[in-house]
Design an enzyme around this catalytic site. Structure first.
Site, PDB file in Angstrom:
ATOM      1  N   PHE A  52       0.816  -1.218   0.000  1.00  0.00           N
ATOM      2  CA  PHE A  52       0.000   0.000   0.000  1.00  0.00           C
ATOM      3  C   PHE A  52       0.851   1.269   0.000  1.00  0.00           C
ATOM      4  O   PHE A  52       0.349   2.354   0.302  1.00  0.00           O
ATOM      5  CB  PHE A  52      -0.929  -0.002   1.218  1.00  0.00           C
ATOM      6  CG  PHE A  52      -0.216  -0.332   2.509  1.00  0.00           C
ATOM      7  CD1 PHE A  52       0.379   0.653   3.265  1.00  0.00           C
ATOM      8  CD2 PHE A  52      -0.130  -1.640   2.941  1.00  0.00           C
ATOM      9  CE1 PHE A  52       1.048   0.353   4.434  1.00  0.00           C
ATOM     10  CE2 PHE A  52       0.525  -1.963   4.121  1.00  0.00           C
ATOM     11  CZ  PHE A  52       1.122  -0.966   4.869  1.00  0.00           C
ATOM     12  N   TYR A  53       2.127   1.156  -0.340  1.00  0.00           N
ATOM     13  CA  TYR A  53       3.021   2.312  -0.340  1.00  0.00           C
ATOM     14  C   TYR A  53       2.920   3.083  -1.656  1.00  0.00           C
ATOM     15  O   TYR A  53       3.901   3.191  -2.402  1.00  0.00           O
ATOM     16  CB  TYR A  53       4.467   1.870  -0.141  1.00  0.00           C
ATOM     17  CG  TYR A  53       4.855   1.479   1.265  1.00  0.00           C
ATOM     18  CD1 TYR A  53       4.005   1.665   2.344  1.00  0.00           C
ATOM     19  CD2 TYR A  53       6.103   0.915   1.514  1.00  0.00           C
ATOM     20  CE1 TYR A  53       4.374   1.299   3.619  1.00  0.00           C
ATOM     21  CE2 TYR A  53       6.482   0.548   2.797  1.00  0.00           C
ATOM     22  CZ  TYR A  53       5.613   0.737   3.837  1.00  0.00           C
ATOM     23  OH  TYR A  53       5.985   0.367   5.107  1.00  0.00           O
ATOM     24  N   GLY A  54       1.769   3.618  -1.951  1.00  0.00           N
ATOM     25  CA  GLY A  54       1.633   4.361  -3.198  1.00  0.00           C
ATOM     26  C   GLY A  54       0.592   5.452  -3.122  1.00  0.00           C
ATOM     27  O   GLY A  54      -0.445   5.296  -2.491  1.00  0.00           O
TER      28      GLY A  54
END
Length: 334
Positions: A52-54
């Site tokens: 979910f790093y976006g």
């Protein structure tokens, strides 16, 4: 003896990939790739990313990793890749159910493609409603199936580590640890991991940039910087917490190194202090370790005793997800 994870040698410092994609302005591939290559070539062979790093697309981090290893396949077997997942983005809360963690792992593999295998998977936080035994047992099945190489834990208390390790081998425990975030030591996470022979991965070892000495006021952040919403960067806490940076900067100058180097070296010095501990800081840039003497370590300890950090690590909602003790498996009460 050099640390190995899943049979692969790991350098003294790893590399965090979050900053490339979890910010309003994305890092161009050429810059990100050059940094990633340099990290590997200097021995930082533990990479850490997230499902979910976006922004605005959660999987941008995974897609970046795919593009890197597609372009440079010769590095794939040199890197141990750990990815956080297991978060229900609809409510931004952990979901440790067997069905959800499988879905998360499959989504990560889909985005990584064939460029890089998923070495370690970790639920980014503990689901208080699902026994850790249940989650780890489900991940153990994914290890058997060859979908993941091993299991990592994140932001867990010592008892949770023990419960998880009783079900399946745990290859790493990831926690925030730095000069201004020492809870993991105080709670016994470091000593428990050392006792069980589990390497500790220290994320945000530079206090999200605060400990580098380059941030002197809230004006140094862009208006859309997420850190402005964290309690430690609030108007009332900023000046107080800056005292730690000033003290660390003075000591670094006396030693002839950068404050960031001192911060990383302080973390690594714990390996000399806690028997059996392996701790791998994962800054978002290349960091070199400068060994500290016992006296220097003690001097830093005195600074930490003198200066109390003000404010939580995150905003209040997220603070509720830290150091969660999940429910016990039913068999505990049989």
């Amino acid at each position: 003896m050099q640390l190995e994870i899943l049979g692969n040698p790991i350098g003294p410092v790893g590399f965090g990939l979050m900053g490339f994609t979890w910010r309003p302005t994305l890092t161009p591939d050429d810059q990100a790739f050059a940094t990633m290559k340099r990290a590997i070539e200097h021995g930082a062979t533990f990479f850490n990313g997230g499902e979910f790093y976006g922004m605005p697309v959660p999987t941008l981090n995974l897609d970046l990793i795919n593009r890197f290893f597609t372009k440079y396949p010769e590095y794939a077997d040199k890197v141990v890749l750990s990815i956080k997942g297991g978060v229900d983005l609809k409510i931004f809360a952990p979901n440790g159910s067997p069905e959800f963690v499988r879905e998360s792992v499959e989504n990560i593999i889909k985005h990584l493609g064939t460029a890089k295998k998923l070495d370690l998977f970790e639920c980014a936080r503990v689901d208080r409603n699902v026994p850790i035994e249940t989650t780890v047992a489900a991940l153990g099945e994914l290890v058997k199936e060859g979908l993941i190489g091993g299991i990592s834990l994140s932001e867990v208390k010592p008892e949770t580590i023990r419960r998880a390790a009783a079900v399946h081998k745990i290859s790493a425990v990831e926690i925030e640890y730095s000069l201004w975030s020492t809870e993991a030591r105080d709670l016994g996470v470091l000593s428990t991991s050392a006792e069980l022979g589990i390497p500790v991965i220290a994320y945000s070892p530079l206090g999200r940039g605060f400990l580098t000495g380059q941030i002197r006021s809230r004006k140094d952040f862009n208006e859309d910087d997420y850190r402005l919403h964290f309690e430690r960067y609030s108007e009332e806490n900023f000046a107080v917490n800056l005292q730690l940076v000033d003290e660390i900067t003075k000591l670094a100058q006396k030693k002839g190194i950068k404050p960031s180097q001192l911060a990383i070296s302080w973390i690594k010095k714990h390996e000399d202090v806690i028997p059996g501990l392996h701790i791998i800081p994962i800054p978002g840039n290349l960091a070199l370790v400068e060994p500290l003497t016992d006296d220097e370590f003690a001097e830093i300890g005195a600074i930490l005793d003198k200066i109390e950090i003000k404010g939580g690590r995150y905003f209040k909602h997220h603070e509720n997800l830290l150091w969660v003790e999940c429910s016990y498996a039913r068999l505990t009460f049989a």
